[in-house]
Every structure is written in structure tokens, then in C-alpha cells.
Write a protein that holds these residues in place. Structure first.
Motif, PDB file in Angstrom:
ATOM      1  N   HIS A   1       2.309   1.659  -2.734  1.00 43.10           N
ATOM      2  CA  HIS A   1       1.692   2.484  -3.762  1.00 43.10           C
ATOM      3  C   HIS A   1       1.194   3.779  -3.151  1.00 43.10           C
ATOM      4  O   HIS A   1       0.820   3.835  -1.977  1.00 43.10           O
TER       5      HIS A   1
ATOM      6  N   ALA B   1      -4.304 -10.728  -5.768  1.00 42.57           N
ATOM      7  CA  ALA B   1      -4.370  -9.552  -4.913  1.00 42.57           C
ATOM      8  C   ALA B   1      -3.629  -9.806  -3.604  1.00 42.57           C
ATOM      9  O   ALA B   1      -3.429 -10.962  -3.206  1.00 42.57           O
TER      10      ALA B   1
ATOM     11  N   GLN C   1      -1.515  -2.612 -14.833  1.00 44.31           N
ATOM     12  CA  GLN C   1      -0.499  -3.087 -13.902  1.00 44.31           C
ATOM     13  C   GLN C   1      -1.111  -3.625 -12.611  1.00 44.31           C
ATOM     14  O   GLN C   1      -0.577  -4.542 -11.999  1.00 44.31           O
ATOM     15  N   ARG C   2      -2.266  -3.074 -12.212  1.00 44.55           N
ATOM     16  CA  ARG C   2      -2.898  -3.512 -10.966  1.00 44.55           C
ATOM     17  C   ARG C   2      -4.393  -3.778 -11.126  1.00 44.55           C
ATOM     18  O   ARG C   2      -5.090  -3.985 -10.121  1.00 44.55           O
TER      19      ARG C   2
ATOM     20  N   GLU D   1      -4.207   6.007  -8.934  1.00 42.62           N
ATOM     21  CA  GLU D   1      -4.408   4.902  -9.879  1.00 42.62           C
ATOM     22  C   GLU D   1      -3.562   5.040 -11.137  1.00 42.62           C
ATOM     23  O   GLU D   1      -3.357   4.082 -11.880  1.00 42.62           O
TER      24      GLU D   1
ATOM     25  N   ARG E   1      -9.700  -5.642  -9.669  1.00 45.24           N
ATOM     26  CA  ARG E   1      -8.419  -5.316  -9.057  1.00 45.24           C
ATOM     27  C   ARG E   1      -7.614  -6.594  -8.800  1.00 45.24           C
ATOM     28  O   ARG E   1      -8.160  -7.633  -8.448  1.00 45.24           O
ATOM     29  N   HIS E   2      -6.308  -6.476  -8.966  1.00 44.99           N
ATOM     30  CA  HIS E   2      -5.410  -7.605  -8.683  1.00 44.99           C
ATOM     31  C   HIS E   2      -4.084  -7.060  -8.170  1.00 44.99           C
ATOM     32  O   HIS E   2      -3.895  -5.839  -8.047  1.00 44.99           O
ATOM     33  N   GLY E   3      -3.151  -7.951  -7.856  1.00 51.97           N
ATOM     34  CA  GLY E   3      -1.847  -7.528  -7.374  1.00 51.97           C
ATOM     35  C   GLY E   3      -1.048  -6.811  -8.441  1.00 51.97           C
ATOM     36  O   GLY E   3      -1.412  -6.796  -9.623  1.00 51.97           O
ATOM     37  N   CYS E   4       0.059  -6.200  -8.024  1.00 49.63           N
ATOM     38  CA  CYS E   4       0.863  -5.376  -8.930  1.00 49.63           C
ATOM     39  C   CYS E   4       1.873  -6.234  -9.693  1.00 49.63           C
ATOM     40  O   CYS E   4       2.533  -7.107  -9.116  1.00 49.63           O
ATOM     41  N   TRP E   5       1.989  -5.947 -10.991  1.00 46.66           N
ATOM     42  CA  TRP E   5       2.979  -6.635 -11.816  1.00 46.66           C
ATOM     43  C   TRP E   5       4.404  -6.145 -11.546  1.00 46.66           C
ATOM     44  O   TRP E   5       5.364  -6.755 -12.022  1.00 46.66           O
TER      45      TRP E   5
END
Length: 354
Positions: free
Chosen positions: A117, A149, A88-89, A121, A105-109
């Protein structure tokens, strides 16, 4: 015309529906087809043909990095030494023992804008939206569909190419999409990757890209929206799509040019059936498709074989076991899979020769 199917293999396989109506089957041009089956908090990897021959032991087992996250489309390296999970992230690569190899790491779906958050994790945010990833056929790169992100929100989503050794981003393409989900398909030439993005009621987006080690070149085929990327085959020059609502199948050249189009045959012109999402190349000369979802007449055939060059219907499939209501999943080697939910049986079929 009726075409008789012949049973090639049959095996009881818990969770086998994911191979026919899901993303549990990973087919590559130069390595054996693999079954990726989630069992509890683990992803079990099987050689598909060994499973069909009765082998029960997985070739590899990878613990899930986020046991509460049950979405995303994951991938395993061609040599089976690591798996890459679409979270998800984050996108995370792990070894068979579960040891993290790297994380991107990336932004949240999660669909709620600017939500916070906890820092855990394992936290799973509201929403069913997800991305996908795919290890390249040479094992050197990972393609991933992600949310940028925080602080990189100039676009909604992006498509990134990561170095499979350490997760370092080597290239990215911005995407004008708001996905509910996505999946990748590797082109048999080993250079191109396809990405299909489902956006729910807002339609489907289809992209191809090429990474030559120095430059990422991408193009979309969204002048005709709502086409789902279904399959490619090393012996065929085009790729196969189905219209979002199943009105037709099309063969395309890599630039999107339509090479052929096929509509389902019907026993009732006033209420014609539609193609299902399960279709693809049985081999370089044959496409299989079905009308399981839309055809309610029990006497009307459900699965069809089509000419792979013209998409003209060759005939309806008759099974020696009687009616088969399953979706279909072609393997490209002259055979296709069906799965019986009631019995938990995975069957592999081929066209009878006599």
C-alpha cells in the motif's frame, strides 16, 4: 389463486433501487425503518415512511470516509447520531459532520496476496471483495466482518464485536471463509446477530452468534451449504433462507432445524422457475417471494405470497398497474416495496382487502 395488490404509497426516488435490490434498507425492531442512500460522496439517511409520504430532506447526512470506495455494507446507529462504514482496510465510525469518532484497522480485502500500500488512506486496491458491519439494535456494539490485520493471519477472515463508543474489540470469531461479500441481519430478540457470507462460485456460508456482554458464542449452519440468509420477523420463531440457485425457500429455527420448505409453482414442469434473492416476511403470517429472474413467460405471475408457517403458496400477486418486473422487499408491517428503474418510482404495496 390470484391475490390482488393495493398501492399504499408511491414516490419518485433517485437511487431507490438500493432499497429493493441491495442493502440500502435498514430495518430494526424498535426504531423506524431507514433508507441509506449514497449520493455522490455522502450517505443520506431517511426515515423510510417519511420518504414515502413525500419528505425530501434526509434526517442525517454522513460524508463517506473513503470517497473512492463504493463497496461494503454500512450501518447507522439506532438514534441516528453516527454511521459506521465498512471499508477496504478499516471500519470507521463518523459523526454527521464527517468527524471521525474511531477507526478499527484490519487487513485489506484486496484479493492479491501480500500486495503493498502507498500509505494513502484513500487508496483503493484492486478487487470487488468487501465486508459488512451492523450496529446492534441497542446501539452499544458494532458487529463487523473483516480480514485479520497483518501478523494475525492464522485464519482467512474473522467476525468481530466492537464497542460502539470507541471501536475497541471486545470479542472475535475466526471464520473459514474467502468472501466476495457479506451482510448482517439483527435478530429481533436483540441478542443474536446473523452473518451471511457470499463466496461466489464457492457457495454461501451462514453464521449466527450471541454476545451477552461477557462471552461470544457462535455457530454455523453450513452442513447444508449454499443457503442465503434473507429475513427474520419479531412475530415469527424462525428465519428465512433461499438456496443459492433458488430451488427452494426454507424456514429454520435458530439452531438451523428446518421448519418448512417451499418450492416455486410452475406453468411448465419441464422448465420450472427458481426463486429470486428478494424474499422475506410481509408480516408474521405471510412471506413474499418472486420468480422475476427465471420465469420468462409474460403471462405467468412473478410475485407470490406464501404461508409463513408452512411456506405453501397462497397465490400469485396481480397488480392494478399491470405487470411489475421489479424485485420485492418486504417491510414486515404488512407491506412490501417494488422499484421501477425506468421511471425511478418506489412503490409500497399491501394485499387488497376486498
Amino acid at each position: 389463486m390470484s391475490i390482488t395488490a393495493q398501492l399504499h404509497d408511491s414516490v419518485k426516488l433517485q437511487g431507490g433501487a438500493a432499497l429493493v435490490n441491495g442493502f440500502g434498507l435498514e430495518i430494526r425492531t424498535h426504531t423506524p425503518s431507514r433508507a441509506l442512500l449514497q449520493n455522490g460522496h455522502e450517505l443520506e439517511v431517511y426515515d423510510l415512511y417519511d420518504v414515502l409520504a413525500g419528505e425530501r430532506a434526509p434526517t442525517a447526512v454522513f460524508p463517506l470516509p473513503w470517497p473512492g470506495w463504493d463497496r461494503g455494507v454500512h450501518s447507522v446507529s439506532p438514534d441516528g447520531t453516527f454511521a459506521v462504514f465498512s471499508g477496504q482496510r478499516a471500519v470507521r465510525a463518523v459523526g454527521p459532520g464527517g468527524e471521525p469518532l474511531w477507526e478499527y484497522r484490519h487487513g485489506c480485502w484486496g484479493p492479491v496476496l501480500d500486495h503493498t500500500h502507498t500509505g494513502d488512506e484513500q487508496e483503493v486496491c484492486y478487487g470487488s471483495e468487501h465486508g459488512s458491519c451492523r450496529v446492534s439494535d441497542d446501539g452499544r456494539f458494532v458487529w463487523a466482518h473483516v480480514v485479520p490485520a497483518p501478523g494475525e493471519q492464522d485464519w482467512l477472515e474473522c467476525w468481530v464485536v466492537l464497542d460502539a463508543r470507541d471501536g475497541r474489540e471486545v470479542a472475535r470469531l475466526p471464520l473459514d471463509s474467502a468472501a466476495s461479500g457479506s451482510h448482517h441481519i439483527s435478530h429481533p430478540d436483540g441478542l443474536h446477530m446473523g452473518l451471511c457470507i457470499g463466496m461466489g462460485q464457492d457457495g454461501i456460508l451462514l453464521h449466527w452468534a450471541r454476545w451477552d456482554g461477557e462471552k461470544l458464542t457462535g455457530w454455523d449452519l453450513n452442513d447444508t451449504l449454499d443457503r442465503i440468509l434473507m429475513d427474520v420477523h419479531p412475530g415469527h420463531p424462525g428465519f428465512l433462507t433461499v438456496e443459492h440457485y433458488g430451488t427452494d425457500l426454507r424456514l429454520h429455527a435458530l439452531d438451523g432445524t428446518v421448519l418448512a420448505e417451499g418450492e416455486p409453482e410452475s406453468s411448465d414442469d419441464e422448465d420450472p422457475p427458481c426463486w429470486d434473492y428478494g424474499c422475506g416476511f410481509v408480516d408474521a403470517d405471510t412471506v413474499i417471494a418472486s420468480t422475476v429472474d427465471s420465469d420468462d413467460d409474460p403471462d405467468w405471475a412473478r410475485h407470490w405470497l406464501l404461508d409463513a408457517r408452512t411456506l405453501r403458496t397462497r397465490g400469485a400477486i396481480t397488480y392494478p398497474t399491470g405487470r411489475v418486473d421489479s424485485y420485492v422487499c418486504p417491510l414486515g408491517d404488512g407491506t412490501w416495496l417494488t422499484y421501477d428503474d425506468a421511471s425511478g418510482t418506489l412503490d409500497r404495496w399491501t394485499e387488497a382487502t376486498s
